[in-house]
Design a protein around this motif. Sequence first.
Motif, short mmCIF file in Angstrom:
data_model
loop_
_atom_site.label_atom_id
_atom_site.label_comp_id
_atom_site.label_asym_id
_atom_site.label_seq_id
_atom_site.Cartn_x
_atom_site.Cartn_y
_atom_site.Cartn_z
N PHE A 184 0.84 -1.21 0.00
CA PHE A 184 0.00 0.00 0.00
C PHE A 184 0.87 1.26 0.00
O PHE A 184 0.48 2.29 -0.55
N GLN A 185 2.03 1.16 0.63
CA GLN A 185 2.96 2.29 0.60
C GLN A 185 3.43 2.55 -0.83
O GLN A 185 3.44 3.70 -1.30
N ASP A 186 3.77 1.48 -1.53
CA ASP A 186 4.23 1.61 -2.92
C ASP A 186 3.12 2.13 -3.84
O ASP A 186 3.40 2.86 -4.80
N SER A 187 1.88 1.74 -3.56
CA SER A 187 0.77 2.16 -4.43
C SER A 187 0.13 3.46 -3.94
O SER A 187 -0.89 3.88 -4.47
N ASN A 188 0.73 4.07 -2.91
CA ASN A 188 0.32 5.40 -2.45
C ASN A 188 -1.16 5.44 -2.05
O ASN A 188 -1.93 6.28 -2.51
N ASP A 189 -1.55 4.50 -1.17
CA ASP A 189 -2.93 4.48 -0.66
C ASP A 189 -2.89 4.59 0.86
O ASP A 189 -2.79 3.58 1.57
N PRO A 190 -2.94 5.83 1.41
CA PRO A 190 -2.83 6.01 2.86
C PRO A 190 -3.98 5.38 3.64
O PRO A 190 -3.80 4.93 4.77
N GLN A 191 -5.19 5.34 3.05
CA GLN A 191 -6.34 4.76 3.76
C GLN A 191 -6.10 3.28 4.05
O GLN A 191 -6.26 2.83 5.19
N MET A 192 -5.73 2.53 3.00
CA MET A 192 -5.51 1.09 3.19
C MET A 192 -4.28 0.84 4.06
O MET A 192 -4.24 -0.13 4.82
N LEU A 193 -3.30 1.73 3.98
CA LEU A 193 -2.11 1.59 4.83
C LEU A 193 -2.49 1.71 6.30
O LEU A 193 -2.03 0.93 7.14
N VAL A 194 -3.34 2.67 6.62
CA VAL A 194 -3.79 2.84 8.01
C VAL A 194 -4.58 1.62 8.47
O VAL A 194 -4.40 1.12 9.58
N GLN A 195 -5.46 1.11 7.61
CA GLN A 195 -6.23 -0.09 7.98
C GLN A 195 -5.30 -1.27 8.25
O GLN A 195 -5.49 -2.03 9.21
N ALA A 196 -4.28 -1.41 7.42
CA ALA A 196 -3.32 -2.52 7.61
C ALA A 196 -2.55 -2.36 8.91
O ALA A 196 -2.27 -3.34 9.61
N LYS A 197 -2.20 -1.13 9.25
CA LYS A 197 -1.49 -0.89 10.52
C LYS A 197 -2.35 -1.30 11.72
O LYS A 197 -1.85 -1.87 12.69
N THR A 198 -3.64 -0.98 11.66
CA THR A 198 -4.50 -1.35 12.80
C THR A 198 -4.63 -2.86 12.91
O THR A 198 -4.69 -3.40 14.02
N ILE A 199 -4.65 -3.55 11.77
CA ILE A 199 -4.73 -5.01 11.83
C ILE A 199 -3.46 -5.59 12.44
O ILE A 199 -3.51 -6.50 13.28
N GLU A 200 -2.29 -5.05 12.03
CA GLU A 200 -1.04 -5.53 12.65
C GLU A 200 -1.04 -5.25 14.15
O GLU A 200 -0.63 -6.09 14.96
N GLY A 201 -1.52 -4.06 14.54
CA GLY A 201 -1.59 -3.74 15.97
C GLY A 201 -2.42 -4.74 16.73
O GLY A 201 -2.07 -5.16 17.84
N THR A 202 -3.55 -5.16 16.15
CA THR A 202 -4.41 -6.16 16.80
C THR A 202 -3.74 -7.53 16.82
O THR A 202 -3.82 -8.25 17.82
N LEU A 203 -3.07 -7.91 15.74
CA LEU A 203 -2.36 -9.20 15.71
C LEU A 203 -1.27 -9.25 16.78
O LEU A 203 -1.04 -10.30 17.40
#
Length: 616
Positions: free
Chosen positions: A132-151
């Motif tokens: 998501f960083q490479d494809s420049n999508d901050p929304q999906m990047l934030v969602q992915a960060k929250t999932i990692e935080g929960t994991l």
Amino acid sequence: MRIINFIVCVICVFLSQSINAASSSIRIAFLETEQRALTEPNKLLEQLTLAQSKHNLSQTEHAYNNTLLARLYLFQGDTKRAQASFKLARQQLPEQDNWILGYWLMYRSILSLEEAKLPDALKQIRFAQAAFQDSNDPQMLVQAKTIEGTLLLWQEEYTRSIQLIENAYIEAKTTNMSATTMLYVYTSLAAYYTNMQLYEQGLQYAVLARDIANKSNDVVNGLPALHTLCLSYARAEKLTLATRCYDDMISLSAEVKVPRYLFWAPAGKAIVALQQANYNEALQLLYLAKSYVNRVTMNPAHIIALNNNFATAFLALKQPEQALDYILEAELLLQDYDRPLNNRYSRQTLTLKAQSLEQLGRFADAVAALKLLVKLNDEAKESTQQKLEQEARSRFESTQQDIKLQLAEEKLKLQQITLDKLAKEGQLQTAYSIIGLLVILSVTIFALNQRRAYLRSQHRANTDPLTGAHNRRYILDFISQQLIDKQRDFSVSILDIDHFKQVNDLHGHAIGDQALIGFTTFLEQQLANTQHQFARFGGEEFIVVMPDLTLQQGHDFISALCITLKSLSLTDKKINLTSSAGVAQMTVGQTLNGLLKVADTNLYRAKNTGRDKVCS
């Protein structure tokens, strides 16, 4: 030649922009499909299944549809179909599209968690963030960060978890991200604070997540948010609210026909019944949850917990034989459950096993179980994960002092090896000097790190997470230590934003949050050149402490502040906010609680006599 190069460059730029525009439009179409899937998962399952039979879809579209299908199957608890759809989508992923790869990886990580493959899940979610960083999508990047935080909560890496989630929260708030992204953020914050036993904060974010899901009719993300809210109520021992919450969860799960949550809802409600000592009701609910076990594939941790809850109920009803049957099932699952949480589940299971054997009169076997329990307790005390678990219970984040001490000891061992080598070479004195300097340097760095960690933990303990203002704890300590103990004169005012519920109801909680943040900024600016302090006291209430001001001076200061407020707009919506306030002055012999009660009474007088006024 220059003209040719120029033309080539123009063509390349044009093509690049065209490709980016096309890629962006495809993503928008995908996310529109996702929004429909979130609100009507069963309907979209049928539509996506039919769509896959079409031959005019691109490779990217097929990959997206199968990934979304896998998500919906996983939501229902049909892990086999989810696995098959994820596998098919993986084969269809185009080589040059990082965004669709990130989308696939993000949701495949959730399936890996359910498969009890936590290391795989963490790798996948980190690769998703890179995509998501490479494809420049901050929304999906934030969602992915929250999932990692929960994991990471499953891994008991609490410090790393909150760092990720807090970063995601700040990015989402400062760039005004979508309701779906905020729902992810609030749900992960609720899970973190509930794990840390900071239940009030956990409930605050869980309620925000539920409200967003209800407003947007998001069933797929709404049920996990509702599950987190119910769990938070139960752990906070707000049992009546927890029961109602689980009833709502059962109704919604039945309405949308989701077996996965038809397992979790009665299983959770059974835990509440156990807390209330309603053991027969707990067993009925546990049997209901168990009826879904063969219809959905669950993380082994959930099944272990279910069996242990059965054992708890049977032990309370003096039926140790039945309890022991469930304990043995839990032990079988634990043999193959090699995760950081294994020690905790094993200790729970052994405790119940010892109690069952004791009730059966098998005292020698009970003693053997207790000996193994003692051994596991000793192992847990020596492990880093147990330290983190203890720090979670003590309600502040780990500074990992013991880990750093171990690292310091390792450094000293290496230094001793160096010392021995130098001694053999006849350079003992030089070695001692070097080692002495290194020890001093290590101790100094260690002390500085400890100080920084302590200051960070103190800042978090004294700061409201939404607005960044001081919280109730900080301001009460300030009044006690800086004013009352030093016998200084002062006045206080409690301010309440008028009609704040209407702001949330009419404009949404995102605008309500903006209003609270804006009000905080307003107070910071107004108090910048004074000795006054303020804090968020709770909800939409704020307290201002005014050292050395009399009652009349405090009244005049707050009145001027409230007049200024009316001329400002604190949110994206053009809403003019007003505030009611109550002012009180500290008198000889008065307690802090007494002072706050007077200010609070004056506030309610202001609210009940028309609002937008100051009473003292």
